[in-house]
Design a protein around this motif. Structure first.
Motif, PDB file in Angstrom:
ATOM      1  N   SER A   1     -20.434 -10.640  12.219  1.00  0.00           N
ATOM      2  CA  SER A   1     -19.823 -11.172  13.435  1.00  0.00           C
ATOM      3  C   SER A   1     -19.935 -12.682  13.426  1.00  0.00           C
ATOM      4  O   SER A   1     -21.043 -13.222  13.549  1.00  0.00           O
ATOM      5  N   PRO A   2     -18.823 -13.401  13.282  1.00  0.00           N
ATOM      6  CA  PRO A   2     -18.880 -14.858  13.282  1.00  0.00           C
ATOM      7  C   PRO A   2     -18.971 -15.474  14.673  1.00  0.00           C
ATOM      8  O   PRO A   2     -19.320 -16.646  14.813  1.00  0.00           O
ATOM      9  N   SER A   3     -18.655 -14.685  15.742  1.00  0.00           N
ATOM     10  CA  SER A   3     -18.619 -15.281  17.069  1.00  0.00           C
ATOM     11  C   SER A   3     -18.686 -14.233  18.170  1.00  0.00           C
ATOM     12  O   SER A   3     -18.162 -13.128  18.026  1.00  0.00           O
ATOM     13  N   ALA A   4     -19.357 -14.604  19.264  1.00  0.00           N
ATOM     14  CA  ALA A   4     -19.284 -13.869  20.524  1.00  0.00           C
ATOM     15  C   ALA A   4     -19.246 -14.911  21.633  1.00  0.00           C
ATOM     16  O   ALA A   4     -20.062 -15.837  21.651  1.00  0.00           O
ATOM     17  N   HIS A   5     -18.298 -14.770  22.552  1.00  0.00           N
ATOM     18  CA  HIS A   5     -18.153 -15.761  23.625  1.00  0.00           C
ATOM     19  C   HIS A   5     -17.188 -15.204  24.665  1.00  0.00           C
ATOM     20  O   HIS A   5     -16.247 -14.490  24.340  1.00  0.00           O
TER      21      HIS A   5
ATOM     22  N   LEU B   1     -16.361 -10.801  18.078  1.00  0.00           N
ATOM     23  CA  LEU B   1     -15.485 -10.635  16.919  1.00  0.00           C
ATOM     24  C   LEU B   1     -16.275 -10.075  15.748  1.00  0.00           C
ATOM     25  O   LEU B   1     -17.376 -10.548  15.442  1.00  0.00           O
ATOM     26  N   GLY B   2     -15.726  -9.055  15.119  1.00  0.00           N
ATOM     27  CA  GLY B   2     -16.297  -8.507  13.900  1.00  0.00           C
ATOM     28  C   GLY B   2     -15.298  -8.619  12.765  1.00  0.00           C
ATOM     29  O   GLY B   2     -14.095  -8.464  12.977  1.00  0.00           O
ATOM     30  N   GLN B   3     -15.799  -8.912  11.570  1.00  0.00           N
ATOM     31  CA  GLN B   3     -14.931  -8.935  10.396  1.00  0.00           C
ATOM     32  C   GLN B   3     -15.668  -8.265   9.243  1.00  0.00           C
ATOM     33  O   GLN B   3     -16.905  -8.274   9.195  1.00  0.00           O
ATOM     34  N   ALA B   4     -14.915  -7.669   8.341  1.00  0.00           N
ATOM     35  CA  ALA B   4     -15.563  -6.871   7.306  1.00  0.00           C
ATOM     36  C   ALA B   4     -14.674  -6.725   6.083  1.00  0.00           C
ATOM     37  O   ALA B   4     -13.453  -6.918   6.141  1.00  0.00           O
ATOM     38  N   ARG B   5     -15.336  -6.388   4.982  1.00  0.00           N
ATOM     39  CA  ARG B   5     -14.651  -5.999   3.756  1.00  0.00           C
ATOM     40  C   ARG B   5     -15.166  -4.630   3.335  1.00  0.00           C
ATOM     41  O   ARG B   5     -16.357  -4.344   3.460  1.00  0.00           O
ATOM     42  N   ILE B   6     -14.267  -3.805   2.853  1.00  0.00           N
ATOM     43  CA  ILE B   6     -14.626  -2.467   2.385  1.00  0.00           C
ATOM     44  C   ILE B   6     -14.364  -2.395   0.885  1.00  0.00           C
ATOM     45  O   ILE B   6     -13.246  -2.682   0.424  1.00  0.00           O
TER      46      ILE B   6
ATOM     47  N   GLY C   1     -13.580  -7.161  20.457  1.00  0.00           N
ATOM     48  CA  GLY C   1     -13.832  -6.209  21.518  1.00  0.00           C
ATOM     49  C   GLY C   1     -14.465  -6.869  22.727  1.00  0.00           C
ATOM     50  O   GLY C   1     -15.006  -7.973  22.655  1.00  0.00           O
ATOM     51  N   VAL C   2     -14.378  -6.189  23.856  1.00  0.00           N
ATOM     52  CA  VAL C   2     -15.099  -6.594  25.050  1.00  0.00           C
ATOM     53  C   VAL C   2     -16.583  -6.317  24.802  1.00  0.00           C
ATOM     54  O   VAL C   2     -16.965  -5.244  24.343  1.00  0.00           O
ATOM     55  N   VAL C   3     -17.427  -7.307  25.084  1.00  0.00           N
ATOM     56  CA  VAL C   3     -18.874  -7.153  25.001  1.00  0.00           C
ATOM     57  C   VAL C   3     -19.468  -7.770  26.254  1.00  0.00           C
ATOM     58  O   VAL C   3     -19.571  -8.988  26.373  1.00  0.00           O
ATOM     59  N   ARG C   4     -19.832  -6.933  27.223  1.00  0.00           N
ATOM     60  CA  ARG C   4     -20.288  -7.427  28.513  1.00  0.00           C
ATOM     61  C   ARG C   4     -21.730  -7.011  28.768  1.00  0.00           C
ATOM     62  O   ARG C   4     -22.128  -5.885  28.457  1.00  0.00           O
ATOM     63  N   THR C   5     -22.476  -7.920  29.364  1.00  0.00           N
ATOM     64  CA  THR C   5     -23.839  -7.654  29.788  1.00  0.00           C
ATOM     65  C   THR C   5     -23.940  -7.929  31.289  1.00  0.00           C
ATOM     66  O   THR C   5     -23.112  -8.660  31.844  1.00  0.00           O
TER      67      THR C   5
END
Length: 291
Positions: free
Chosen positions: A255-259, A264-269, A284-288
């Motif tokens: 995850s390069p960023s949350a704000h 944001l998630g990024q990946a290689r398979i 995605g939505v990430v709420r606390t």
């Protein structure tokens, strides 16, 4: 082949109710809504069924618009945007209760020669040496809010043999770590040779763990542990090289960023022999809770 994988394959075998219109059902998930990976995989099935067999899916871009109702059928309407000499483009809208819940654009290409290079596969533990979910999850039962979570996790992931090569998010409660994780996965049984089926099953699995990497940086311990609320907003995949979803695939995620309430998630398979098969990006939505 497990019963759960048989059930999932049945879900992906959509009913065609009219030209360019298909209908699907849902299976239970961890939360009282349709699992995002399921609706993405079904939409890709619908798109692929309107494309010549010699054109393989090479990318998809999707938006999750509304929460899906697992108790109602989902209707997939396919728009045949373009049929070119090399590329075919399809747009799919998933509808429930008269409203769109999901939108997918997918592109397919005939095979051709071209330049070839890739990012190298990162180091990873041999998947055969890692514990299965059934072996590993009970050790974390005490960290879940609901004591039934382990059973529900195992049920929701019964179609897939998914093994954590790094510490799972629920093993980092209260301990922020680098927002990177690795899991190995393959279907819980052999599949037919249909390339579209393997791409659709990889799409299904790709929504299971990617946003977990967002939580690692904050020691939140996973969606079933703490007070974090999350949901997928959009999802993009690029299919670079052929692969089989019933053979081990390494999902290398970060995850390069949350704000701003989003992560944001990024990946290689990668295939087990080191070929870069897929690139994935998801927000995605990430709420606390507010203080």
């Amino acid at each position: 082949m497990t019963d759960a994988l048989t059930d999932l394959l049945d879900l992906l075998d959509l009913e065609q109710i009219e030209e360019n219109i298909f209908r699907g059902t849902s299976r239970p998930s961890l939360v009282p809504r349709v699992f995002g990976g399921q609706v993405a995989a079904q939409a890709l099935v619908a798109a692929g069924r309107t494309v010549p067999a010699d054109r393989a899916a090479h990318s998809l871009h999707a938006y999750f618009l509304r929460t899906g109702d697992p108790g109602a059928p989902i209707v997939y309407s396919v728009d045949r945007i373009r049929d070119g000499r090399s590329f075919t483009t399809r747009r799919v809208v998933a509808v429930q209760h008269g409203h769109p819940i999901f939108h997918l654009s997918a592109s397919f290409q005939t095979w051709e020669e071209g330049l070839d290079h890739q990012a190298p596969m990162p180091p990873a533990v041999d998947p055969e040496t890692l514990p299965t979910a059934a072996e590993a999850l009970p050790a974390y039962a005490g960290v879940f809010k609901d004591p039934d979570t382990v059973r529900r996790l195992l049920h929701a992931r019964g179609a897939v043999d998914l093994r954590y090569a790094t510490v799972p998010p629920w093993g980092t409660v209260g301990e922020p770590v680098e927002p990177r994780s690795q899991v190995w996965f393959r279907t819980a049984g052999k599949l037919a040779d249909d390339p579209l089926l393997h791409v659709c099953l990889a799409t299904y699995v790709s929504d299971m763990t990617l946003l977990d990497s967002v939580l690692l940086a904050h020691g939140r311990g996973g969606w079933a542990v703490g007070d974090v609320v999350g949901a997928s907003l959009d999802h993009a995949m690029w299919f670079h090289r052929p692969f089989r979803a019933d053979e081990w695939l390494l999902y290398d995620q970060e995850s390069p960023s949350a704000h701003g309430g989003r992560g944001l998630g990024q990946a290689r398979i990668y295939t087990q022999d080191g070929r870069l098969a897929i690139t994935v990006i998801q927000e995605g939505v990430v709420r606390t809770p507010r203080p």
